[in-house]
Design a protein around this motif. Structure first.
Motif, mmCIF file in Angstrom:
data_model
loop_
_atom_site.group_PDB
_atom_site.id
_atom_site.type_symbol
_atom_site.label_atom_id
_atom_site.label_comp_id
_atom_site.label_asym_id
_atom_site.label_seq_id
_atom_site.Cartn_x
_atom_site.Cartn_y
_atom_site.Cartn_z
ATOM 1 N N GLY A 112 0.784 -1.231 0.000
ATOM 2 C CA GLY A 112 0.000 0.000 0.000
ATOM 3 C C GLY A 112 0.812 1.276 0.000
ATOM 4 O O GLY A 112 0.280 2.347 0.275
ATOM 5 N N SER A 114 2.231 2.854 -2.589
ATOM 6 C CA SER A 114 1.768 3.743 -3.669
ATOM 7 C C SER A 114 0.402 4.305 -3.327
ATOM 8 O O SER A 114 0.136 5.492 -3.529
ATOM 9 N N THR A 115 -0.457 3.445 -2.830
ATOM 10 C CA THR A 115 -1.799 3.883 -2.466
ATOM 11 C C THR A 115 -1.734 5.030 -1.475
ATOM 12 O O THR A 115 -2.417 6.043 -1.617
ATOM 13 N N ILE A 147 -9.141 7.093 -9.574
ATOM 14 C CA ILE A 147 -9.361 5.646 -9.688
ATOM 15 C C ILE A 147 -10.799 5.318 -9.321
ATOM 16 O O ILE A 147 -11.285 5.706 -8.250
HETATM 17 N N1 LIG Z 1 -6.612 0.370 -8.827
HETATM 18 C C1 LIG Z 1 -6.696 -0.607 -7.925
HETATM 19 N N2 LIG Z 1 -7.822 -1.331 -7.818
HETATM 20 C C2 LIG Z 1 -7.923 -2.319 -6.904
HETATM 21 N N3 LIG Z 1 -6.950 -2.657 -6.056
HETATM 22 C C3 LIG Z 1 -5.802 -1.982 -6.105
HETATM 23 C C4 LIG Z 1 -5.604 -0.918 -7.034
HETATM 24 N N4 LIG Z 1 -4.364 -0.423 -6.869
HETATM 25 C C5 LIG Z 1 -3.817 -1.131 -5.887
HETATM 26 N N5 LIG Z 1 -4.661 -2.070 -5.407
HETATM 27 C C6 LIG Z 1 -4.417 -2.996 -4.325
HETATM 28 O O1 LIG Z 1 -4.058 -2.270 -3.184
HETATM 29 C C7 LIG Z 1 -2.988 -2.874 -2.532
HETATM 30 C C8 LIG Z 1 -1.848 -1.904 -2.376
HETATM 31 O O2 LIG Z 1 -1.364 -1.593 -3.669
HETATM 32 P P1 LIG Z 1 -0.194 -0.570 -3.890
HETATM 33 O O3 LIG Z 1 -0.092 -0.325 -5.334
HETATM 34 O O4 LIG Z 1 -0.411 0.618 -3.052
HETATM 35 O O5 LIG Z 1 1.060 -1.392 -3.390
HETATM 36 P P2 LIG Z 1 2.584 -0.961 -3.328
HETATM 37 O O6 LIG Z 1 2.989 -1.004 -1.939
HETATM 38 O O7 LIG Z 1 2.778 0.302 -4.064
HETATM 39 O O8 LIG Z 1 3.249 -2.151 -4.129
HETATM 40 P P3 LIG Z 1 4.513 -2.094 -5.083
HETATM 41 O O9 LIG Z 1 5.687 -1.993 -4.206
HETATM 42 O O10 LIG Z 1 4.471 -3.400 -5.791
HETATM 43 O O11 LIG Z 1 4.335 -0.923 -5.969
HETATM 44 C C9 LIG Z 1 -2.599 -4.097 -3.329
HETATM 45 O O12 LIG Z 1 -3.140 -5.214 -2.718
HETATM 46 C C10 LIG Z 1 -3.251 -3.885 -4.652
HETATM 47 O O13 LIG Z 1 -3.686 -5.100 -5.178
#
Ligand SMILES: Nc1ncnc2c1ncn2[C@@H]1O[C@H](COP(=O)(O)OP(=O)(O)OP(=O)(O)O)[C@@H](O)[C@H]1O
Ligand SMILES: [Mg+2]
Lengths: 303, 441
Positions: A93, A95-96, A108
């Motif tokens: 999460g 990036s989220t 989104i």
């Molecule tokens: N657009 C979306 N729709 C549904 N679920 C999402 C979306 N984007 C991210 N997720 C989910 O939210 C969670 C967190 O995703 P995120 O992209 O924030 O991870 P991250 O820490 O950035 O990973 P990475 O290091 O691989 O980039 C993940 O389980 C992902 O599947």
């Protein structure tokens, strides 16, 4: 506020209970959230989430993609002139979370954010706030370099132009040159400002994107794995650049490289499956992690 | 393992390697043969397609190219005030109403002084086109000083004589089986000997409107009608379709309503075009009272027809703009409108234009819906605007193909050639646009 013993948000979602509204007021709240221990062995954020001079503050931020919760009760301060690194295994999460800080998640479909996020004490999710102005103040550099398919000059000049920061060609020239200089790209492109930004190398493109972001003089710059597509030399240049930019900007950077986090950041936040597990001085996190999950991650036992 | 004996699975497991075994060799040969066959199927399909197209083109060109030449007869005409019935050359009314046909007849009598008897004379006059008088009138109107003078002029021959010279009517056929009498053939041969009959470039075909007489018929009216119709179609359908595509792609919430709209747009693209014609007749003509046979109504109907095509192409073009560009723009603090107008539209434009041109090409070749709104009428005048009655190229082809005169056969093919020329031009333009604006990111 969630104060009950079970923080199983998925369950509460299923029963149709509305997610907590964004009423948390910063300042009156205790420093760490009041969550009970759950089966992942996680209780509450370890370490001090606050700083003396916060630029951005998040409190109890939850992010849902449809029914799926991606961020759980994350509270974190990002101070002035500091670089905060966010690390954690893929999908945790990062990036989220970082995309909440300039409301890129608004774009989104089905993404919902609750909790409070402020920039200089002002709620950025306030319905009266204009998201365009927010994004001018909180710039973003993406994982994949994404220059516009326009000239190098127009790439950098775009932000100042749409925000009305420039009124003459001379002013624009000046901003373009200054931004490219600060991004360490000027000497390489000054003779071909009119050629396409997409014709540059990956590292140059990313520096162009940074130049583009700083051209509008934002308060905060968010960087989501800015070096993941770059070679070590280009990475080193961008890390240098981040260190220089810190004098004037607040920077939040997501990275998969712990060395990079150690090199560029003052504070580090470790995320795990949507939870903010531990926050602390970067030195302390990497030399003396306090949470077992953090330790496992930085010692390479998983992630 | 090289003795050609098949190995079993157990042996294979024991030996540890299956590479180079006879089975593998056989499978390799089989796979290579299958790949060759697969390519051959494709090649055969392409060859068949190409040969059909080549056959079509060959047939049309072979039938049509003669239409670009037209037989003319040289006559010595005298602008005789007595024959014409004009006293004063300054009187334009009298000039326009004068008896130019009489003048042509007089000239014919002068060339063939021995012909006598009403029937023979009528046959003689019939070798020259009834349009010859118009040629004289035009010259006279442009220059009234000609009154009283004599000049040698090439005048169009009748279509039957034209067919005779082009070999479509055989001179050795029995007289009762051909539309040209023995006597007329004798006159033609006489003219041939004196060099007074020849084929020359058929400008009439490009400058005249439709006519009952093949030698006077041209495609100018139909091309002008097509031009106005397509102009109306383009002006209406391009902005409408682009706006609709932008709304659906960029703004519309993804819910049941937009799903229904999407399905219906796709359905609309599959509706038989004649239905649009009926709709146009009922709505635009009967309800709104717009004029029949007008390019405006044709354009409206074709707009309905091409809208889905352009919308679908435009949406695909918008979809193909990489999300990273959108994020970059939004991340810079661009508003949604700025993101679309500054970044998405310029990148999607080539795709949209390609879709538009393809839609226009479709509209150019469309016949059925235009029949319903009366654009099939026999219209001689070249339309001067989108509200005047007109016909379009494909309908003109339809009309000529239906005419009994032999001379219309070649004109039909010639009109098809012109239509195909326009279509090829438009499609080439689409390819050029795509090439020119193709960008990498
Ligand atoms: N657009 C979306 N729709 C549904 N679920 C999402 C979306 N984007 C991210 N997720 C989910 O939210 C969670 C967190 O995703 P995120 O992209 O924030 O991870 P991250 O820490 O950035 O990973 P990475 O290091 O691989 O980039 C993940 O389980 C992902 O599947
Ligand atoms: Mg990520």
């Amino acid at each position: 506020m969630i104060t009950q013993a079970s923080p199983q948000t998925e369950e509460s979602m299923d029963t149709g209970k509305p997610a907590p509204s964004r009423t948390a007021s910063i300042g009156t709240r205790s420093r760490v959230s009041n969550k009970a221990l759950d089966d992942r062995g996680f209780s509450e954020t370890v370490g001090d989430i606050t700083v003396d001079q916060p630029r951005m503050q998040t409190r109890d931020v939850n992010v849902y993609y449809g029914d799926k919760q991606a961020i759980k009760d994350v509270s974190l301060d990002i101070g002035r002139n500091e670089v905060v690194a966010m690390i954690g295994p893929s999908g945790c999460g990062k990036s989220t979370f970082i995309r909440c800080l300039n409301r890129m998640n608004d774009t989104i479909e089905g993404c919902r954010v609750t909790g409070t996020i402020t920039l200089d004490k002002q709620d950025i999710y306030d319905p009266t706030l204009d998201v365009v102005q927010l994004r001018a103040r909180v710039g973003m550099v993406f994982q994949k370099p994404n220059p516009f398919p326009k000239s190098i000059y127009d790439n950098v000049a775009y932000g100042p132009r749409i925000h009305g920061l420039v009124s003459s060609r001379m002013e624009t020239d000046e901003i373009v040159q200054r931004s490219l200089e600060r991004a360490g790209l000027w000497s390489e492109v000054k003779d071909r400002l009119t050629s396409s930004g997409t014709g540059l190398s990956g590292g140059q493109q990313q520096r162009l994107c940074i130049a583009r972001a700083i051209a509008v003089s934002p308060d905060v710059i968010l960087m989501d794995e800015p070096c993941s597509a770059l070679d070590p030399i280009a990475t080193a240049r961008i890390e240098e650049l981040i260190d220089e930019l810190r004098e004037n900007y607040t920077i939040a950077i997501v990275t998969h490289s712990m060395q990079q986090a150690a090199r560029v950041s003052q504070r580090t936040a470790y995320f795990h499956l949507g939870d903010l597990v531990e926050v602390g001085e970067t030195n302390q996190i990497f030399t003396n992690p306090r949470h077992r999950l953090t330790e496992d991650y930085i010692t390479g036992r998983f992630g | 393992m090289t003795d050609g004996k098949l190995i079993t699975g157990a042996e294979l497991a024991a030996s540890g390697s299956w590479h180079g075994s006879p089975q593998t060799q056989r499978r390799l040969r089989k796979r290579q043969a299958a790949e060759k066959r697969f390519r051959a199927y494709g090649l055969v399909a392409i060859l068949m397609g190409v040969s059909f197209v080549a056959l079509l083109f060959f047939d049309i060109v072979a039938k049509g190219w003669t239409a670009f030449m037209q037989t003319h007869i040289q006559l010595e005409v005298t602008y005789d005030p007595e024959v014409l019935g004009i006293a004063d050359s300054g009187d334009t009314q009298a000039l326009s109403r004068a008896n130019y046909t009489g003048m042509v007849k007089a000239a014919m009598r002068k060339t063939f002084p021995n012909v006598s008897g009403r029937r023979a004379k009528r046959a003689l006059y019939g070798t020259v086109s009834s349009g010859a008088g118009f040629v004289l009138r035009e010259r006279m109107m442009a220059n009234p000083d000609l009154l009283g003078s004599t000049e040698k002029l090439w005048l169009p021959a009748d279509d039957d004589i034209d067919m005779l010279l082009k070999g479509h009517i055989r001179r050795d056929a029995p007289e009762s089986d051909r539309r040209v009498s023995d006597q007329q053939i004798a006159w033609v041969e006489q003219l041939e000997q004196s060099g007074q009959i020849r084929k020359q470039f058929n400008t009439t075909f490009f400058t005249a409107g439709d006519s009952r007489e093949p030698e006077l018929a041209g495609i100018r009216g139909a091309t002008t009608g097509s031009f106005y119709t397509l102009l109306v179609t383009l002006i209406l359908s391009f902005p409408l379709a682009v706006a609709a595509a932008i709304y659906l792609e960029e703004f519309a919430p993804k819910n049941r309503w937009t799903d229904i709209i999407e399905v219906n747009i796709n359905n609309l693209a599959a509706v038989p075009s004649i239905v649009f014609g009926l709709l146009g007749l009922a709505v635009f003509i009967n309800f709104f009272g717009l004029p029949r046979s007008a390019p405006l109504v044709g354009g409206l109907v074709l707009t309905l027809m091409t809208l889905p095509t352009i919308i679908i192409a435009s949406r695909a073009a918008l979809k193909s703009v990489p999300p990273s560009i959108r994020e970059a723009a939004l991340g810079m603090g661009a508003s949604k409108t700025q993101m679309i107008t500054h970044h998405v539209l310029p990148l999607a434009m080539p795709g949209m234009l390609t879709g538009t041109i393809i839609g226009m090409a479709q509209a150019l070749g469309e016949t059925a819906p235009l029949l319903m709104i009366g654009m099939v009428a026999f219209i001689v005048d070249v339309p001067g605007g989108p509200l005047e009655p007109a016909t379009v190229l494909p309908v003109q082809i339809f009309l000529w193909a239906d005419s009994p005169e032999r001379a219309f056969v070649e004109r039909t093919s010639a009109a098809i050639m012109v239509l195909l020329g326009f279509l090829i031009l438009m499609n080439a333009l689409a390819v050029v646009l795509r090439r020119r604006f193709e960008r990498r990111w």
